[in-house]
Design an enzyme around this catalytic site. Structure first.
Site: not given
Ligand SMILES: Cc1cc2nc3c(=O)[nH]c(=O)nc-3n(C[C@H](O)[C@H](O)[C@H](O)COP(=O)(O)OP(=O)(O)OC[C@H]3O[C@@H](n4cnc5c(N)ncnc54)[C@H](O)[C@@H]3O)c2cc1C
Length: 318
Positions: A19, A95, A127, A180, A200, A211, A247
């Protein structure tokens, strides 16, 4: 070009992918090319390119007043994907995030990707932006990654947002989502996080990328719990070789992960970052060997702008 899921299906052994981040605003793309060129020797099956939404900064105006400005520090995700495909003939995974996008803007972005021949996306929520305690969905946008997955999969069925379109062309995106092993920081429990991860997958996601983690036990436990929950898509472990002492705390704080005691002790003994880099490489190689033995589909490395450690790791594994 191919889908990540097809690369995995056709693989005889564990694949290699990594990545990258788009260059900081104003930096040349050639620096990025030079950085990743040596990694192409190890035949990555795909390269992920992160997406960075706008940030708000306060700028002092000549009047002395502060003006809040929206800036994007790392634009260019889509064009970098197209440039990498063109230059290296490699599949790319842009992404795509919920934050900052209405559903219509998401649809336009997906149409751009489709027209460029990009068949893969990693669907994420994003985030909370700095200064906001919680993630705020954009008005008319998605709240969770699971909803974004549904929109993409609807387009794959030829269902666009407008119902007036005559025979819209189905897209064919392979969709990855984030997982995660040490729980998403907002989730009240691992069980609740896994329930949302399963959502999902039920909405159509094809695979999971994790992660970063430094303790394989955390990954194996996560994998086991996913399978017990009925999540059967491929799970790709995300790995990051440490390159500096700072880090240890920065990654732990930023990504809500635990560093294993042995790693902390080894890094704390190091006198220079060069020594830390050696420890990081050795640690990643050991992690990778064990994961390959476990027959993980792919090892996905977070380069975070640095590729020399990944080069050494890949040379000893692939
Ligand atoms: C491999 C990887 C790549 C990433 N790349 C990027 C990037 O390019 N750009 C960037 O900005 N960020 C990136 N991130 C960070 C990511 O956007 C954050 O970790 C973010 O906080 C959560 O994203 P998610 O897609 O896991 O969210 P989600 O899957 O939507 O989950 C977010 C939170 O909400 C909870 N949740 C989900 N659905 C519900 C529901 N229906 N009701 C209540 N709670 C719920 C989940 O348990 C979790 O705690 C990346 C993370 C990873 C692991």
């Amino acid at each position: 070009m191919s889908k990540v899921i097809d690369h995995i299906k056709n693989a005889q052994s564990t694949l290699f992918s990594f990545e990258i981040l788009p260059p900081s605003m104003g930096e040349s793309i050639h620096k990025l090319f030079d950085n990743i060129s040596p990694l192409m020797e190890f035949k990555p099956k795909f390269i992920d390119v992160t997406y960075h939404r706008e940030e708000f900064v306060d700028k002092k105006m000549p009047s002395g007043l502060l003006e809040r400005k929206s800036v994007r520090k790392r634009p260019g995700t889509v064009s970098i994907c197209a440039a990498l495909m063109h230059k290296f003939d490699v599949d790319t995974v842009p992404h795509i995030i919920c934050g900052g996008f209405t559903k219509e803007e998401t649809e336009y972005a997906l149409i751009d990707l489709n027209f460029l021949g990009i068949d893969n996306v990693l669907a994420l929520r994003g985030d909370p932006i700095k200064g906001q305690p919680q993630f705020q969905p954009t008005h008319g946008g998605h709240h969770y990654a699971s909803e974004l997955v549904t929109q993409i999969k609807n387009m794959n069925q030829g269902t666009y947002l407008s119902e007036e379109l005559q025979n819209p062309t189905p897209t064919k995106f392979c969709v990855g989502v984030a997982g995660y092993p040490e729980k998403h920081f907002e989730a009240p429990s691992m069980g609740s996080d896994l329930k949302h991860l399963k959502q999902k997958i039920q909405n159509g996601a094809d695979y999971i990328v994790t992660q970063m983690f430094f303790d394989n036990k955390k990954f194996f436990e996560f994998e086991k719990r996913c399978r017990a929950e009925g999540i059967h898509v491929p799970i790709i472990p995300g790995l990051k070789p440490l390159t500096s002492k700072s880090q240890l705390t920065n990654l732990a704080r930023h990504f809500y992960i635990d560093m294993p005691e042995d790693l902390v002790e080894a890094v704390e003994k190091c006198k220079t970052d060069e020594e830390v880099k050696r420890v990081g490489i050795e640690w990643s190689i050991q992690q990778s060997r064990e994961l390959i033995k476990d027959k993980v589909p792919c090892l996905h490395f977070y380069s975070m702008g640095k590729s020399t450690s990944i080069q050494e790791i890949a040379a000893s594994l692939f």
